[in-house]
Design an enzyme around this catalytic site. Structure first.
Site, PDB file in Angstrom:
ATOM      1  N   GLY A 166       0.715  -1.258  -0.061  1.00  0.00           N
ATOM      2  CA  GLY A 166      -0.029  -0.091  -0.259  1.00  0.00           C
ATOM      3  C   GLY A 166       0.484   1.466   0.198  1.00  0.00           C
ATOM      4  O   GLY A 166       2.004   0.683  -0.409  1.00  0.00           O
ATOM      5  N   ASN A 167       0.121   2.364  -0.247  1.00  0.00           N
ATOM      6  CA  ASN A 167       0.857   3.981   0.127  1.00  0.00           C
ATOM      7  C   ASN A 167       0.091   4.419   1.230  1.00  0.00           C
ATOM      8  O   ASN A 167      -0.700   4.135   1.911  1.00  0.00           O
ATOM      9  CB  ASN A 167       1.209   4.698  -0.985  1.00  0.00           C
TER      10      ASN A 167
END
Ligand code: C5P
Length: 224
Positions: A29-30
């Site tokens: 993810g980020n």
């Protein structure tokens, strides 16, 4: 004035950051919070637009009067955006879309007792913003009249932004200078908006709503 200048328009905003599953409990993810995308959705609704907000993993309540479609991965975000833009006038891609995803998602949780810590093999995700630009160039529906994207750059902001604008084939590219506590997860943002046919528009540091309003001003000026 701005007040209800988007009345009768349907706009699509993507927000948040995609998660690319490795196994049932893990993902790549980020750090995107979704705050800028949500600010764009709220301000467009306040200006009279019908708004579809495609939200990827955002921990914020649905803005009032906005249709929210929740997604997790880049492929789901692509499907939701393509469905929503079919009758839309404009799209603003504010989501942080993962460039890569694991080639395969393990059906069971990967155990640390496995003999080897196997590599996570990555494959490329589609570039949704570039695809929208390409669809428009080719007249291959669905695509909206006005296409805008965001880009986070750490250096050579203008040169990198210009190259990205051309590569993506969008009308507007909102280029954030990242670092110095700006952009990710903060209420403030600053940017320069690039377009192929006009001078760059500098948006000084301020609330994400203020930046959103300038983006909608520039989008509205391009609506047919
Ligand atoms: O290439 P880069 O990720 O810097 O471009 C950012 C812009 O492109 C954002 O508007 C983002 O939403 C969009 N994007 C996309 N699909 C991807 C990667 C980025 O639509 N796979």
């Amino acid at each position: 004035g701005r007040s209800l200048d988007l009345t009768g328009r349907h706009v699509v905003v993507s927000a948040g950051g995609t998660r690319e599953a490795i196994d049932p409990v893990r993902f790549i993810g980020n750090r995107s919070s979704g705050l800028q995308g949500y600010a764009l959705a709220r301000t467009a609704a306040a200006r009279g637009a019908r708004v579809t907000l495609v939200a990827a993993n955002v921990a914020l309540p649905d803005p009032a009067g906005v249709a929210v479609v929740r997604v997790e991965s880049a492929l789901q975000l692509r499907d939701a955006v393509l469905e929503a833009v079919a009758d839309a006038d404009a799209v603003v891609m504010a989501a942080a879309v993962a460039d890569f995803r694991p080639a395969a998602r393990s059906d069971s949780k990967i155990k640390k007792t496995s003999a080897e810590p196997g590599a996570v093999h990555l494959v490329k995700n589609p570039d949704i913003l570039a695809e929208l630009g390409e669809r428009r160039r080719e007249g291959a529906a669905p695509y909206p009249a006005v296409i805008a994207g965001f880009a986070a750059e750490t250096d050579d902001v203008l040169a990198n932004g210009r190259a990205k604008l051309a590569r993506k084939g969008c009308d507007l590219l909102v280029v954030n200078q990242v670092g110095e506590n700006l952009a990710f997860g903060t209420p403030d943002n600053a940017a320069v908006v690039l377009s192929a046919d006009a001078e760059p528009v500098e948006i000084p540091r301020g609330p994400k709503e203020a930046l959103a309003d300038v983006v909608w001003d520039l989008v509205a000026a391009r609506l047919p």
